[in-house]
Design an enzyme around this catalytic site. Structure first.
Site, PDB file in Angstrom:
ATOM      1  N   SER A 145       0.850  -1.193   0.000  1.00 23.82           N
ATOM      2  CA  SER A 145       0.000   0.000   0.000  1.00 23.82           C
ATOM      3  C   SER A 145       0.886   1.244   0.000  1.00 23.82           C
ATOM      4  CB  SER A 145      -0.863   0.013   1.269  1.00 23.82           C
ATOM      5  OG  SER A 145      -1.455   1.279   1.458  1.00 23.82           O
ATOM      6  N   TYR A 158      -2.360  -0.318  10.239  1.00 29.39           N
ATOM      7  CA  TYR A 158      -2.217  -0.614   8.807  1.00 29.39           C
ATOM      8  C   TYR A 158      -0.845  -0.139   8.289  1.00 29.39           C
ATOM      9  CZ  TYR A 158      -3.684  -0.955   3.894  1.00 29.39           C
ATOM     10  OH  TYR A 158      -3.794  -1.281   2.550  1.00 29.39           O
TER      11      TYR A 158
HETATM   12  N1  LIG Z   1      -8.533  -1.025  -1.312  1.00 30.33           N
HETATM   13  C1  LIG Z   1      -7.553  -0.170  -1.133  1.00 30.33           C
HETATM   14  O1  LIG Z   1      -7.746   1.042  -1.076  1.00 30.33           O
HETATM   15  C2  LIG Z   1      -6.145  -0.658  -1.020  1.00 30.33           C
HETATM   16  C3  LIG Z   1      -5.119   0.252  -1.220  1.00 30.33           C
HETATM   17  C4  LIG Z   1      -3.820  -0.161  -1.101  1.00 30.33           C
HETATM   18  C5  LIG Z   1      -3.556  -1.460  -0.805  1.00 30.33           C
HETATM   19  N2  LIG Z   1      -4.552  -2.340  -0.608  1.00 30.33           N
HETATM   20  C6  LIG Z   1      -4.191  -3.696  -0.264  1.00 30.33           C
HETATM   21  O2  LIG Z   1      -4.668  -4.562  -1.260  1.00 30.33           O
HETATM   22  C7  LIG Z   1      -4.877  -5.845  -0.670  1.00 30.33           C
HETATM   23  C8  LIG Z   1      -6.274  -6.306  -1.048  1.00 30.33           C
HETATM   24  O3  LIG Z   1      -7.206  -5.422  -0.452  1.00 30.33           O
HETATM   25  P1  LIG Z   1      -8.611  -5.080  -1.142  1.00 30.33           P
HETATM   26  O4  LIG Z   1      -8.790  -3.627  -1.064  1.00 30.33           O
HETATM   27  O5  LIG Z   1      -8.724  -5.767  -2.412  1.00 30.33           O
HETATM   28  O6  LIG Z   1      -9.595  -5.660  -0.053  1.00 30.33           O
HETATM   29  P2  LIG Z   1     -10.597  -6.890  -0.090  1.00 30.33           P
HETATM   30  O7  LIG Z   1     -11.263  -6.901   1.231  1.00 30.33           O
HETATM   31  O8  LIG Z   1     -11.420  -6.824  -1.316  1.00 30.33           O
HETATM   32  O9  LIG Z   1      -9.606  -8.136  -0.232  1.00 30.33           O
HETATM   33  C9  LIG Z   1      -8.833  -8.621   0.804  1.00 30.33           C
HETATM   34  C10 LIG Z   1      -8.990 -10.118   0.773  1.00 30.33           C
HETATM   35  O10 LIG Z   1      -8.145 -10.673   1.777  1.00 30.33           O
HETATM   36  C11 LIG Z   1      -8.887 -11.733   2.372  1.00 30.33           C
HETATM   37  N3  LIG Z   1      -8.323 -11.993   3.693  1.00 30.33           N
HETATM   38  C12 LIG Z   1      -8.479 -11.283   4.832  1.00 30.33           C
HETATM   39  N4  LIG Z   1      -7.847 -11.883   5.855  1.00 30.33           N
HETATM   40  C13 LIG Z   1      -7.263 -12.989   5.324  1.00 30.33           C
HETATM   41  C14 LIG Z   1      -6.495 -14.026   5.882  1.00 30.33           C
HETATM   42  N5  LIG Z   1      -6.212 -14.064   7.189  1.00 30.33           N
HETATM   43  N6  LIG Z   1      -6.050 -15.011   5.069  1.00 30.33           N
HETATM   44  C15 LIG Z   1      -6.356 -15.017   3.744  1.00 30.33           C
HETATM   45  N7  LIG Z   1      -7.121 -14.058   3.175  1.00 30.33           N
HETATM   46  C16 LIG Z   1      -7.554 -13.058   3.963  1.00 30.33           C
HETATM   47  C17 LIG Z   1     -10.319 -11.230   2.429  1.00 30.33           C
HETATM   48  O11 LIG Z   1     -11.245 -12.282   2.604  1.00 30.33           O
HETATM   49  C18 LIG Z   1     -10.438 -10.553   1.079  1.00 30.33           C
HETATM   50  O12 LIG Z   1     -10.904 -11.413   0.079  1.00 30.33           O
HETATM   51  C19 LIG Z   1      -4.693  -5.679   0.824  1.00 30.33           C
HETATM   52  O13 LIG Z   1      -3.406  -6.120   1.199  1.00 30.33           O
HETATM   53  C20 LIG Z   1      -4.803  -4.193   1.016  1.00 30.33           C
HETATM   54  O14 LIG Z   1      -4.079  -3.762   2.127  1.00 30.33           O
HETATM   55  C21 LIG Z   1      -5.862  -1.975  -0.713  1.00 30.33           C
END
Ligand SMILES: NC(=O)c1ccc[n+]([C@@H]2O[C@H](COP(=O)([O-])OP(=O)(O)OC[C@H]3O[C@@H](n4cnc5c(N)ncnc54)[C@H](O)[C@@H]3O)[C@@H](O)[C@H]2O)c1
Length: 253
Positions: A145, A158
């Site tokens: 991130s 985070y």
């Molecule tokens: N959405 C944003 O704004 C954003 C920005 C930067 C980075 N990210 C990062 O991108 C990645 C995906 O996030 P997203 O936004 O797609 O969210 P999301 O909630 O759509 O996806 C996250 C996934 O991780 C799974 N998960 C949670 N805990 C878990 C565990 N213990 N074991 C296995 N799977 C697990 C959830 O079930 C979910 O499907 C994350 O690492 C997040 O930090 C997201």
């Protein structure tokens, strides 16, 4: 694109284990990898989400795995190998985003965030490394991130976990470089997914988020695909230890 240029991104037949495979941010990447002929093993901790992706990607092996469970992650690596006879790398998109003033953040929430975002990334990488060594190399890619660099108030758990992830990526990259295993991360900007939609429903939060991104919009899942294809494909063979920000300039502010 010329054949030589296309070869830089050729992933046909490559086998990747994916954690957090139902992730919104990774949605377009998973779809693109499948379309380009990669063979994916899709895991996520949420059984309902696993069922959903299994229905979309009927040819892929999909099952429930919690990335914080070291034994389960090792078992997922073994199942991947049993299914395809080889592994070319891992993609980790599992994540949690608790946003709360530090003084009132529940310690259990803080710990769980670090457990998933940081310890989970470590366990996932560690479980894959012996197999990738045997294969003569491979690719590990974490979705990190912008929070590994920028400091937003109320993001202690985070940002702490993602800052740690940036350093783990650097350390593991050094440890495994002699085995031709690359370890990298992509740092997306705020993107509308199940992780963020509640926060983004607050108009003030939404306006601030867009305002903080010099290119004037939130991230889209499609934004990370180009960087990921580079890092996972032959063109990325000499890139390791990096967090590449795909963020419309968010880390410049
Ligand atoms: N959405 C944003 O704004 C954003 C920005 C930067 C980075 N990210 C990062 O991108 C990645 C995906 O996030 P997203 O936004 O797609 O969210 P999301 O909630 O759509 O996806 C996250 C996934 O991780 C799974 N998960 C949670 N805990 C878990 C565990 N213990 N074991 C296995 N799977 C697990 C959830 O079930 C979910 O499907 C994350 O690492 C997040 O930090 C997201």
């Amino acid at each position: 694109m010329t054949a030589a240029a296309e070869a830089l991104f050729d992933l046909s037949g490559r086998v990747f284990l994916v954690s957090g495979a139902a992730s919104g941010v990774a949605r377009a990447l998973v779809a693109t990898l499948v379309a380009r002929g990669a063979r994916l093993v899709l895991t996520d901790s949420d059984p309902a989400k696993v069922e959903r992706i299994a229905a979309i990607y009927e040819d892929a092996l999909s099952f429930q795995t919690d990335i914080t469970d070291a034994d389960a992650v090792e078992c997922a690596v073994q199942r991947t190998r049993d299914q395809y006879g080889r592994i070319d790398g891992g993609i980790n998109a599992a994540g949690l985003l608790p946003i709360s003033p530090s003084e009132t953040m529940d310690p259990a929430t803080f710990r769980r965030c670090v457990d998933v975002n940081l310890t989970g990334a470590f366990l996932f990488s560690r479980a894959l490394s012996p197999v990738l060594k045997e294969e003569g190399g491979g690719r590990l890619l974490h979705i990190s991130s912008v929070s590994s660099m920028v400091s937003n108030p109320n993001y202690a758990a985070y940002a702490g976990s993602k800052g740690g992830l940036a350093q783990i990526v650097r350390v593991l990259a050094r440890e495994w470089a002699p085995y031709r295993i690359t370890v990298n991360a992509i740092g997306p900007a705020l993107t509308r997914t199940s992780l963020t939609e509640d926060y983004l429903s607050d108009p003030e939060f939404h306006a601030r988020a867009v305002n903080d991104i010099p290119m004037g919009r939130l991230g889209e899942p499609e934004d990370i695909v180009g960087a990921a294809l580079l890092l996972l494909g032959p063109g990325g063979a000499f890139i390791t230890g990096q967090t590449i920000y795909v963020d419309g300039g968010r880390t410049l502010v």
